[in-house]
Design a protein around this motif. Structure first.
Motif, PDB file in Angstrom:
ATOM      1  N   TYR A 123     -10.078   1.186  13.354  1.00 15.95           N
ATOM      2  CA  TYR A 123     -10.505   1.280  11.950  1.00 15.95           C
ATOM      3  C   TYR A 123     -11.938   1.799  11.846  1.00 15.95           C
ATOM      4  O   TYR A 123     -12.219   2.732  11.082  1.00 15.95           O
ATOM      5  CB  TYR A 123     -10.391  -0.081  11.272  1.00 15.95           C
ATOM      6  CG  TYR A 123     -11.097  -0.127   9.939  1.00 15.95           C
ATOM      7  CD1 TYR A 123     -10.544   0.482   8.811  1.00 15.95           C
ATOM      8  CD2 TYR A 123     -12.334  -0.759   9.814  1.00 15.95           C
ATOM      9  CE1 TYR A 123     -11.200   0.467   7.597  1.00 15.95           C
ATOM     10  CE2 TYR A 123     -12.996  -0.778   8.606  1.00 15.95           C
ATOM     11  CZ  TYR A 123     -12.427  -0.167   7.493  1.00 15.95           C
ATOM     12  OH  TYR A 123     -13.102  -0.168   6.294  1.00 15.95           O
ATOM     13  N   TYR A 141       1.276  -7.122   5.338  1.00 10.67           N
ATOM     14  CA  TYR A 141       1.387  -6.270   4.156  1.00 10.67           C
ATOM     15  C   TYR A 141       2.660  -5.437   4.240  1.00 10.67           C
ATOM     16  O   TYR A 141       3.313  -5.370   5.289  1.00 10.67           O
ATOM     17  CB  TYR A 141       0.164  -5.372   4.012  1.00 10.67           C
ATOM     18  CG  TYR A 141       0.045  -4.311   5.089  1.00 10.67           C
ATOM     19  CD1 TYR A 141       0.493  -3.002   4.886  1.00 10.67           C
ATOM     20  CD2 TYR A 141      -0.532  -4.612   6.324  1.00 10.67           C
ATOM     21  CE1 TYR A 141       0.388  -2.047   5.873  1.00 10.67           C
ATOM     22  CE2 TYR A 141      -0.640  -3.656   7.322  1.00 10.67           C
ATOM     23  CZ  TYR A 141      -0.176  -2.381   7.090  1.00 10.67           C
ATOM     24  OH  TYR A 141      -0.274  -1.428   8.074  1.00 10.67           O
ATOM     25  N   THR A 175      -4.601  -1.414  11.066  1.00  2.85           N
ATOM     26  CA  THR A 175      -5.270  -0.298  10.396  1.00  2.85           C
ATOM     27  C   THR A 175      -4.215   0.673   9.885  1.00  2.85           C
ATOM     28  O   THR A 175      -3.180   0.872  10.525  1.00  2.85           O
ATOM     29  CB  THR A 175      -6.221   0.424  11.373  1.00  2.85           C
ATOM     30  OG1 THR A 175      -7.275  -0.478  11.731  1.00  2.85           O
ATOM     31  CG2 THR A 175      -6.834   1.668  10.758  1.00  2.85           C
ATOM     32  N   GLY A 201      -7.626   2.299   5.693  1.00  4.99           N
ATOM     33  CA  GLY A 201      -7.642   0.898   5.307  1.00  4.99           C
ATOM     34  C   GLY A 201      -7.407  -0.011   6.491  1.00  4.99           C
ATOM     35  O   GLY A 201      -6.944   0.409   7.557  1.00  4.99           O
ATOM     36  N   TYR A 202      -7.742  -1.267   6.287  1.00  5.68           N
ATOM     37  CA  TYR A 202      -7.497  -2.293   7.303  1.00  5.68           C
ATOM     38  C   TYR A 202      -7.037  -3.546   6.579  1.00  5.68           C
ATOM     39  O   TYR A 202      -7.655  -3.957   5.584  1.00  5.68           O
ATOM     40  CB  TYR A 202      -8.759  -2.583   8.104  1.00  5.68           C
ATOM     41  CG  TYR A 202      -8.631  -3.777   9.028  1.00  5.68           C
ATOM     42  CD1 TYR A 202      -8.063  -3.645  10.288  1.00  5.68           C
ATOM     43  CD2 TYR A 202      -9.062  -5.042   8.617  1.00  5.68           C
ATOM     44  CE1 TYR A 202      -7.923  -4.754  11.132  1.00  5.68           C
ATOM     45  CE2 TYR A 202      -8.932  -6.139   9.444  1.00  5.68           C
ATOM     46  CZ  TYR A 202      -8.367  -5.993  10.700  1.00  5.68           C
ATOM     47  OH  TYR A 202      -8.229  -7.084  11.518  1.00  5.68           O
ATOM     48  N   SER A 203      -5.964  -4.138   7.026  1.00  2.17           N
ATOM     49  CA  SER A 203      -5.461  -5.369   6.413  1.00  2.17           C
ATOM     50  C   SER A 203      -5.502  -6.504   7.423  1.00  2.17           C
ATOM     51  O   SER A 203      -4.900  -6.413   8.502  1.00  2.17           O
ATOM     52  CB  SER A 203      -4.029  -5.180   5.899  1.00  2.17           C
ATOM     53  OG  SER A 203      -3.585  -6.357   5.253  1.00  2.17           O
ATOM     54  N   ASP A 205      -7.709   8.479   3.297  1.00  6.96           N
ATOM     55  CA  ASP A 205      -8.420   7.210   3.150  1.00  6.96           C
ATOM     56  C   ASP A 205      -7.915   6.237   4.212  1.00  6.96           C
ATOM     57  O   ASP A 205      -6.725   6.201   4.535  1.00  6.96           O
ATOM     58  CB  ASP A 205      -8.209   6.612   1.760  1.00  6.96           C
ATOM     59  CG  ASP A 205      -9.115   7.249   0.708  1.00  6.96           C
ATOM     60  OD1 ASP A 205      -9.836   8.210   1.059  1.00  6.96           O
ATOM     61  OD2 ASP A 205      -9.100   6.797  -0.448  1.00  6.96           O
ATOM     62  N   TYR A 247       0.845  -1.193   0.000  1.00  7.35           N
ATOM     63  CA  TYR A 247       0.000   0.000   0.000  1.00  7.35           C
ATOM     64  C   TYR A 247       0.877   1.239   0.000  1.00  7.35           C
ATOM     65  O   TYR A 247       1.779   1.380   0.826  1.00  7.35           O
ATOM     66  CB  TYR A 247      -0.930  -0.001   1.214  1.00  7.35           C
ATOM     67  CG  TYR A 247      -1.944  -1.120   1.173  1.00  7.35           C
ATOM     68  CD1 TYR A 247      -3.045  -1.051   0.324  1.00  7.35           C
ATOM     69  CD2 TYR A 247      -1.776  -2.257   1.964  1.00  7.35           C
ATOM     70  CE1 TYR A 247      -3.973  -2.088   0.264  1.00  7.35           C
ATOM     71  CE2 TYR A 247      -2.699  -3.291   1.919  1.00  7.35           C
ATOM     72  CZ  TYR A 247      -3.788  -3.204   1.070  1.00  7.35           C
ATOM     73  OH  TYR A 247      -4.694  -4.235   1.008  1.00  7.35           O
ATOM     74  N   SER A 254      -2.881   4.721  -2.068  1.00  8.93           N
ATOM     75  CA  SER A 254      -4.247   4.332  -2.399  1.00  8.93           C
ATOM     76  C   SER A 254      -4.590   3.068  -1.616  1.00  8.93           C
ATOM     77  O   SER A 254      -3.698   2.335  -1.176  1.00  8.93           O
ATOM     78  CB  SER A 254      -4.375   4.081  -3.905  1.00  8.93           C
ATOM     79  OG  SER A 254      -5.603   3.461  -4.215  1.00  8.93           O
ATOM     80  N   LEU A 255      -5.893   2.817  -1.463  1.00  6.38           N
ATOM     81  CA  LEU A 255      -6.322   1.571  -0.827  1.00  6.38           C
ATOM     82  C   LEU A 255      -6.226   0.393  -1.790  1.00  6.38           C
ATOM     83  O   LEU A 255      -6.384  -0.762  -1.382  1.00  6.38           O
ATOM     84  CB  LEU A 255      -7.753   1.704  -0.302  1.00  6.38           C
ATOM     85  CG  LEU A 255      -7.963   2.748   0.805  1.00  6.38           C
ATOM     86  CD1 LEU A 255      -9.408   2.733   1.276  1.00  6.38           C
ATOM     87  CD2 LEU A 255      -7.018   2.491   1.979  1.00  6.38           C
ATOM     88  N   THR A 256      -5.988   0.690  -3.066  1.00  2.83           N
ATOM     89  CA  THR A 256      -5.727  -0.361  -4.046  1.00  2.83           C
ATOM     90  C   THR A 256      -4.237  -0.694  -4.001  1.00  2.83           C
ATOM     91  O   THR A 256      -3.404   0.207  -4.108  1.00  2.83           O
ATOM     92  CB  THR A 256      -6.097   0.103  -5.467  1.00  2.83           C
ATOM     93  OG1 THR A 256      -7.482   0.445  -5.494  1.00  2.83           O
ATOM     94  CG2 THR A 256      -5.820  -0.985  -6.483  1.00  2.83           C
ATOM     95  N   CYS A 312       2.131   5.604   3.423  1.00  4.91           N
ATOM     96  CA  CYS A 312       1.150   4.830   4.181  1.00  4.91           C
ATOM     97  C   CYS A 312       1.537   4.863   5.657  1.00  4.91           C
ATOM     98  O   CYS A 312       2.651   4.483   6.025  1.00  4.91           O
ATOM     99  CB  CYS A 312       1.126   3.387   3.653  1.00  4.91           C
ATOM    100  SG  CYS A 312       0.040   2.277   4.556  1.00  4.91           S
TER     101      CYS A 312
END
Length: 205
Positions: free
Chosen positions: A106, A85, A67, A79-81, A77, A47, A50-52, A91
């Motif tokens: 989160y 990652y 998070t 995110g949570y993984s 934005d 990451y 972006s969250l993509t 990030c």
């Protein structure tokens, strides 16, 4: 009485202590990864802004159940993984203390995203500072209360995702079944066939 209400009444009858995210957790900025080292498929997402995922890597720098907040590009934005990652330099990963659950953080951030978005510096590239994330005010109820809130919200999220999937499936089959191909069934002109050039009742175009 719901289980959540029972827990609140029993464990925090006088209210909940508030803190800031910077005091209750550590905000870590990630490390840049060379794009040529990334893969298109893999198990460890990367990451960046972006969250993509930017791609996939062969190692991680953060554990699953973490998070994170995007600091540039799609700044603000959240995110949570659930899986390990690699967090790159745009990030910010939130490393929680024993007093707070990452998934609870989160949901709080996602529900108050306007706070972070309002602190994004809009220049050529939108940016959010680590300090802005650290200043986020956060309630710190007992862990048992946090766990029950997360359980409830996870359940609602799963139902919402299922409903969305069913809605998309319904729309797909509705369009498939109600879009007719006149030429394929022996009626209509070639022009009509061009208009209806999707998979339809008459067969494939």
């Amino acid at each position: 009485m719901s289980k959540l209400q029972e827990l609140i009444d029993r464990l925090c009858p006088n209210g909940v202590v508030f803190s800031t995210l910077g005091k209750i957790s550590e905000i870590r900025r990630g490390v840049r990864v060379v794009k040529n080292d990334l893969q298109q498929k893999g198990e460890i997402p990367v990451y960046q802004n972006s969250l993509t995922p930017l791609g996939y890597y062969d190692k991680s720098n953060y554990d699953g159940d973490t998070t994170f907040v995007i600091g540039a590009g799609a700044a603000g934005d959240i995110g949570y993984s659930a899986v390990p990652y690699w967090g790159a330099d745009d990030c910010y990963s939130i490393i929680c203390s024993k007093e707070i659950l990452s998934k609870f953080v989160y949901y709080l951030l996602a529900n108050n995203q306007i706070f972070l978005k309002s602190r994004v510096r809009t220049a050529s590239i939108p940016r959010l500072s680590r300090n802005a994330i650290e200043q986020f005010p956060i309630p710190v109820p007992p862990i048992e209360v946090q766990e029950e809130i997360v359980r409830i919200l996870d359940t609602f999220s799963a139902h919402a995702a299922e409903l969305q999937a069913r809605k998309e499936q319904y729309e797909y089959y509705r369009n498939l079944l109600l879009t007719f191909n006149p030429s394929a069934c022996g009626c209509g002109t070639d022009d009509e066939q061009k208009i209806n050039d999707v998979t339809t009742w008459g067969g494939h175009s």
